[in-house]
Scaffold this active site. Structure first.
Site, PDB file in Angstrom:
ATOM      1  CG  ASN A   1     -35.963   8.403 -50.298  1.00 58.26           C
ATOM      2  OD1 ASN A   1     -35.261   8.334 -51.301  1.00 58.26           O
ATOM      3  ND2 ASN A   1     -35.993   9.456 -49.526  1.00 58.26           N
ATOM      4  CG  ASP A   2     -32.737   5.634 -48.133  1.00 57.04           C
ATOM      5  OD1 ASP A   2     -32.252   6.614 -48.716  1.00 57.04           O
ATOM      6  OD2 ASP A   2     -33.106   5.657 -46.954  1.00 57.04           O
ATOM      7  CB  VAL A   3     -35.416   0.238 -51.454  1.00 58.27           C
ATOM      8  CG1 VAL A   3     -35.153  -0.155 -50.011  1.00 58.27           C
ATOM      9  CG2 VAL A   3     -36.825   0.728 -51.638  1.00 58.27           C
TER      10      VAL A   3
END
Lengths: 98, 457
Positions: free
Chosen positions: B383-385
């Site tokens: 997700n964040d990456v």
């Protein structure tokens, strides 16, 4: 400061620089085995533990020595074995036909 | 002569680490390092035999047998998913052993050290015990025994600063008085500091923490080496200290965080805080069949695996899908963010376990230029990456973190259980893009469904 101690510091600094040079180029794929392999090397403290355990006199020294040898042996044996297990999986695979 | 043999062991360590730098030589490198260790141990045993003193072999052999058995069982049983906690535990044992060596040196000498030796004894005790307790807290967090969320300590950073100040005071007392009690108190206090320092750090920051603890276990060994004047210990410890430090900084860079920020900010839990109006915008929901069709007409596919894939044990399901794609002549590669797992390089190991060739694993710099040339990117449990906000939105908490720019691909498929945010608790604009297909499923079940659907096309 004793000459021997200064020698030790010199060796430490030079070895740290060698470490930086050798490791800076390791590709991310190998970072986990690198870390667990390095971890096993830090278990070299077992050398000190063997001396402490073998030559210590008295109950306290015995307990300390026994624990030190045990901890270090976990680190050394476990570290090298698990690294080898991981690296075995990194063997070159024959290319799949396509 | 003895010193030369220790030097030989140290040289083997250096060659070993050098070997670990390339996949072709890595296994031999590890074996060389192990050979170095064997040599160092053999020389020490020879020294003990040669010493003409009463040696307590029962303690040595007993400890070695117990330790070797525990180490071997842990190493051979561990699942690759659990590698981070195992390495954390081994770090802890190594640090603890170094502290014990220094403490027993104090007990033996009755405290009669020159000043410089006293200083390194204090360092070895303090660093070793911090590594011991810090590593076991990290172990607990990774294993899920302790919450992965940041746990605020009473007083926060101020408490740790105060404890550190007391530790320096105890060390000064020990050096000045040669009183063994000072070192014991120092060790006990450092055990507490290890706990209070690692508890506030979230699960997602563990790659940085483990790297740092790895480095500390090396420094502890090197200082123990200075105490007993052993070359192999000093060199081995310094090498490991350097290796851990490099990885620490690389991981920090990959998250756009400084080490101080990771250690003191209490950011980076596992589940993420509730944040605003996440999930209210429309998304393109896809079925496994939709994804299979998109894949079937692609020429180039890149898979982006995240921690969610590891949790779902889906690495073999990915491999099966990739084999099916390759069978259709579709190029399949993997883009791996440096902090995709819970320790540096963790994802690479998981994929290697599933028999995926390391040559198709791309790092951040290799992957980003390729996304715009890619037909379908498959984001699995990440997700964040892959959050474009880190690149575009200067108000985002993760702004500046290097990401995999999957939004540049023609089609991006995201396999995810729900729209819940990642550890940073930040919404991801990628999910609402026109070119993004969302498949809401468990990673493993979703991949199996896609593979099955692909077989019917």
């Amino acid at each position: 400061m004793s000459a021997e101690f200064i020698d030790g510091i010199v060796v430490f600094v030079l070895a740290a620089f060698i470490g930086f040079e050798v490791i800076a180029k390791v590709p991310p794929t190998l970072h986990t085995p690198l870390m667990s392999g390095a971890n096993a090397i830090s278990g070299v403290t077992i050398v000190g533990a063997l001396v402490a355990g073998g030559l210590g006199s008295g109950l306290l020294a015995g307990v300390l020595g026994f624990l030190a040898v045990t901890f270090a042996a976990v680190n050394v044996v476990g570290g090298f074995l698990v690294t080898d297990r991981m690296l075995e999986m990194f063997k070159r695979k024959p290319k799949a036909d396509s | 002569m003895i010193r030369l043999l220790y030097l030989a062991a140290a040289v083997l360590f250096i060659f070993g680490l050098k070997g670990l730098g390339s996949p072709r030589t890595a296994r031999r490198g590890n074996q060389l390092a192990a050979l170095g260790m064997f040599l160092a141990i053999a020389v020490t045993v020879y020294e003990l035999i040669d010493l003409d003193a009463e040696v307590k072999w029962a303690i040595i052999l007993g400890g070695a047998a117990v330790g070797a058995t525990i180490g071997a069982v842990l190493a051979l049983k561990v699942q690759m998913t659990s590698m981070p906690e195992l390495v954390a535990a081994f770090n802890g044992f190594g640090g603890g052993a170094s502290a014990l060596v220094a403490l027993s040196e104090i007990e033996q000498s009755g405290g009669f050290f020159d000043t410089e030796t006293s200083v390194v004894v204090a360092m070895s005790v303090a660093i070793g015990t911090v590594t011991l307790s810090g590593s076991f807290v990290a172990y607990g967090k990774l294993k899920g025994l302790i919450t992965g969320q940041p746990v605020a300590m009473p007083g926060g950073t101020a408490t740790n600063a105060a404890l550190a100040a007391v530790a320096v005071g105890l060390a000064a007392w020990g050096v000045a008085s040669d009183d063994a009690l000072a070192y014991w108190l120092l060790g006990a206090l450092a055990l507490v500091v290890g706990v209070t320092a690692v508890m506030p750090i979230g699960g997602a920051d563990m790659p940085v923490v483990i790297s740092l603890l790895n480095s500390l276990s090396g420094v502890a060994a090197a200082t123990a080496g200075l105490v007993i004047g052993n070359l192999a210990l000093i060199v081995g410890g310094a090498l490991v200290g350097a290796a851990g430090l490099i990885l620490t900084f690389q991981m920090g860079e990959a998250m756009n965080r400084t080490l101080a920020n990771v250690l003191f900010a209490g950011f980076g839990g596992d589940g993420g805080a509730a944040a605003g109006d996440i999930g209210t915008q429309p998304v393109n929901r896809a079925t496994p069949e939709d994804v299979a069709i998109a894949l079937a007409y692609a020429d180039r596919v890149i898979v982006v695996p995240g921690y969610g894939l590891a949790v779902a044990q889906a690495q073999h399901a990915v491999r099966d899908l990739a084999r099916a794609l390759e069978g259709r002549g579709i190029t399949t590669e993997y883009a791996i963010h440096p902090v995709a797992g819970r320790m540096p390089g963790h994802m690479n190991v998981l994929l290697a376990e599933a028999d995926i060739d390391y040559e198709v694993l791309l790092d951040l710099d290799q992957s980003n230029p390729r996304f715009s040339l890619t037909d379908v990117v498959l984001v699995i449990g990440a997700n964040d990456v892959v959050n474009p906000a880190a690149r575009d939105d200067s108000t985002s908490p993760i702004y500046g973190m290097p990401i995999l720019e999957v939004d540049h691909a023609a089609t991006t498929v995201v396999i995810k259980r729900s729209l819940s945010p990642g550890f940073a608790g930040i919404d991801n604009p990628l999910f609402y893009q026109d070119s993004t297909l969302m498949l809401f499923a468990d990673a493993k079940a979703g991949l199996d469904d896609i593979t099955a659907a692909l077989a019917d096309i």
